[in-house]
Scaffold this motif. Structure first.
Motif, PDB file in Angstrom:
ATOM      1  N   LEU A   1      -4.055  -4.576  -3.360  1.00 15.65           N
ATOM      2  CA  LEU A   1      -4.000  -5.984  -3.731  1.00 15.65           C
ATOM      3  C   LEU A   1      -3.845  -6.805  -2.455  1.00 15.65           C
ATOM      4  N   ILE A   2      -4.802  -7.695  -2.225  1.00 17.64           N
ATOM      5  CA  ILE A   2      -4.766  -8.577  -1.061  1.00 17.64           C
ATOM      6  C   ILE A   2      -4.636 -10.002  -1.579  1.00 17.64           C
ATOM      7  N   GLY A   3      -3.579 -10.676  -1.149  1.00 16.13           N
ATOM      8  CA  GLY A   3      -3.329 -12.036  -1.608  1.00 16.13           C
ATOM      9  C   GLY A   3      -4.302 -13.039  -1.020  1.00 16.13           C
ATOM     10  N   LYS A   4      -4.246 -14.253  -1.539  1.00 17.56           N
ATOM     11  CA  LYS A   4      -5.120 -15.314  -1.040  1.00 17.56           C
ATOM     12  C   LYS A   4      -4.875 -15.594   0.439  1.00 17.56           C
ATOM     13  N   ASP A   5      -3.669 -15.285   0.917  1.00 19.29           N
ATOM     14  CA  ASP A   5      -3.359 -15.497   2.332  1.00 19.29           C
ATOM     15  C   ASP A   5      -3.921 -14.389   3.226  1.00 19.29           C
ATOM     16  N   GLY A   6      -4.545 -13.370   2.605  1.00 22.20           N
ATOM     17  CA  GLY A   6      -5.138 -12.279   3.365  1.00 22.20           C
ATOM     18  C   GLY A   6      -4.206 -11.110   3.611  1.00 22.20           C
ATOM     19  N   GLY A   7      -2.965 -11.207   3.165  1.00 21.81           N
ATOM     20  CA  GLY A   7      -2.000 -10.131   3.375  1.00 21.81           C
ATOM     21  C   GLY A   7      -2.036  -9.093   2.271  1.00 21.81           C
ATOM     22  N   VAL A   8      -1.742  -7.837   2.628  1.00 23.61           N
ATOM     23  CA  VAL A   8      -1.665  -6.761   1.651  1.00 23.61           C
ATOM     24  C   VAL A   8      -0.357  -6.912   0.882  1.00 23.61           C
ATOM     25  N   LYS A   9      -0.469  -7.019  -0.434  1.00 24.60           N
ATOM     26  CA  LYS A   9       0.704  -7.237  -1.297  1.00 24.60           C
ATOM     27  C   LYS A   9       1.134  -5.967  -2.019  1.00 24.60           C
ATOM     28  N   GLU A  10       0.172  -5.095  -2.283  1.00 20.36           N
ATOM     29  CA  GLU A  10       0.482  -3.839  -2.966  1.00 20.36           C
ATOM     30  C   GLU A  10      -0.615  -2.829  -2.645  1.00 20.36           C
ATOM     31  N   ARG A  11      -0.199  -1.575  -2.561  1.00 18.71           N
ATOM     32  CA  ARG A  11      -1.141  -0.486  -2.256  1.00 18.71           C
ATOM     33  C   ARG A  11      -0.759   0.691  -3.134  1.00 18.71           C
ATOM     34  N   SER A  12      -1.763   1.337  -3.725  1.00 24.66           N
ATOM     35  CA  SER A  12      -1.492   2.492  -4.571  1.00 24.66           C
ATOM     36  C   SER A  12      -2.587   3.538  -4.396  1.00 24.66           C
ATOM     37  N   SER A  13      -2.190   4.808  -4.477  1.00 25.88           N
ATOM     38  CA  SER A  13      -3.163   5.891  -4.413  1.00 25.88           C
ATOM     39  C   SER A  13      -3.573   6.334  -5.819  1.00 25.88           C
ATOM     40  N   HIS A  14      -3.106   5.579  -6.812  1.00 27.87           N
ATOM     41  CA  HIS A  14      -3.448   5.824  -8.219  1.00 27.87           C
ATOM     42  C   HIS A  14      -3.852   4.498  -8.844  1.00 27.87           C
ATOM     43  N   PRO A  15      -4.568   4.532  -9.958  1.00 27.59           N
ATOM     44  CA  PRO A  15      -4.921   3.273 -10.627  1.00 27.59           C
ATOM     45  C   PRO A  15      -3.672   2.451 -10.952  1.00 27.59           C
ATOM     46  N   ILE A  16      -3.802   1.159 -10.798  1.00 29.42           N
ATOM     47  CA  ILE A  16      -2.693   0.242 -11.081  1.00 29.42           C
ATOM     48  C   ILE A  16      -2.893  -0.343 -12.475  1.00 29.42           C
ATOM     49  N   GLN A  17      -1.880  -0.255 -13.291  1.00 28.98           N
ATOM     50  CA  GLN A  17      -1.934  -0.858 -14.625  1.00 28.98           C
ATOM     51  C   GLN A  17      -2.048  -2.377 -14.477  1.00 28.98           C
ATOM     52  N   PRO A  18      -2.919  -3.016 -15.241  1.00 24.77           N
ATOM     53  CA  PRO A  18      -3.063  -4.473 -15.135  1.00 24.77           C
ATOM     54  C   PRO A  18      -1.742  -5.225 -15.299  1.00 24.77           C
ATOM     55  N   ALA A  19      -0.869  -4.783 -16.181  1.00 26.77           N
ATOM     56  CA  ALA A  19       0.419  -5.467 -16.373  1.00 26.77           C
ATOM     57  C   ALA A  19       1.237  -5.471 -15.080  1.00 26.77           C
ATOM     58  N   ILE A  20       1.200  -4.374 -14.349  1.00 27.03           N
ATOM     59  CA  ILE A  20       1.929  -4.290 -13.079  1.00 27.03           C
ATOM     60  C   ILE A  20       1.257  -5.192 -12.044  1.00 27.03           C
ATOM     61  N   LEU A  21      -0.059  -5.136 -11.990  1.00 26.54           N
ATOM     62  CA  LEU A  21      -0.826  -5.978 -11.064  1.00 26.54           C
ATOM     63  C   LEU A  21      -0.541  -7.460 -11.338  1.00 26.54           C
ATOM     64  N   PHE A  22      -0.613  -7.860 -12.603  1.00 24.01           N
ATOM     65  CA  PHE A  22      -0.383  -9.258 -12.973  1.00 24.01           C
ATOM     66  C   PHE A  22       1.064  -9.663 -12.702  1.00 24.01           C
ATOM     67  N   GLY A  23       2.004  -8.753 -12.949  1.00 25.43           N
ATOM     68  CA  GLY A  23       3.411  -9.047 -12.679  1.00 25.43           C
ATOM     69  C   GLY A  23       3.660  -9.314 -11.202  1.00 25.43           C
TER      70      GLY A  23
END
Length: 145
Positions: free
Chosen positions: A108-130
């Motif tokens: 997940l890369i934010g609008k500011d260009g920074g890495v916000k989250e990284r996973s080696s497995h699929p990310i559940q949308p609820a976690i991503l949205f949270g």
């Protein structure tokens, strides 16, 4: 023997040249692609060896069911396949995100260009949205709507 001449109207000739150019043009470097989205979109970068990789397919299936949530949060999904990256793009990917072949990664890369989250497995949308919904910029976006 008479030669036959086929003359194309100028607009058709131009269209043909544009299509040929579009088919032969190189893809934009990864660094430039991410720069284009900065301050406009949140990027979910999906990196995998191929489109057939199991975690990649699972992540795509999870996201397919959440199109409205993705759109509401200004997401763009960027698919990156290691065998299609230039050496420069592979180096940038590792340096920018900490991701390197051959493992699957969702970043997940934010609008500011920074890495916000990284996973080696699929990310559940609820976690991503949270994760996104806790960000100050997203909170401001929600207030303005």
């Amino acid at each position: 023997m008479k030669r036959l001449r086929f003359l194309l109207p100028a607009p058709l000739l131009l269209l043909g040249l544009l299509l040929l150019t579009a088919q032969t043009s190189k893809p934009m470097p990864l660094e430039q692609t991410l720069r284009e989205y900065r301050w406009k979109k949140r990027v979910l970068l999906l990196a995998a060896p191929t489109a057939e990789q199991a975690d990649f397919k699972a992540q795509k299936a999870l996201l397919a069911a959440e199109k409205a949530g993705m759109a509401a949060r200004d997401f763009v999904v960027l698919e990156v396949f290691y065998n299609q990256l230039s050496t420069t793009d592979q180096q940038f990917l590792t340096k920018k995100t900490g991701v390197s072949p051959p493992a699957f990664a969702a970043v997940l890369i934010g609008k500011d260009g920074g890495v916000k989250e990284r996973s080696s497995h699929p990310i559940q949308p609820a976690i991503l949205f949270g994760t996104v919904d806790k960000m100050p910029m997203r909170r401001e976006e929600m207030r303005q709507k």
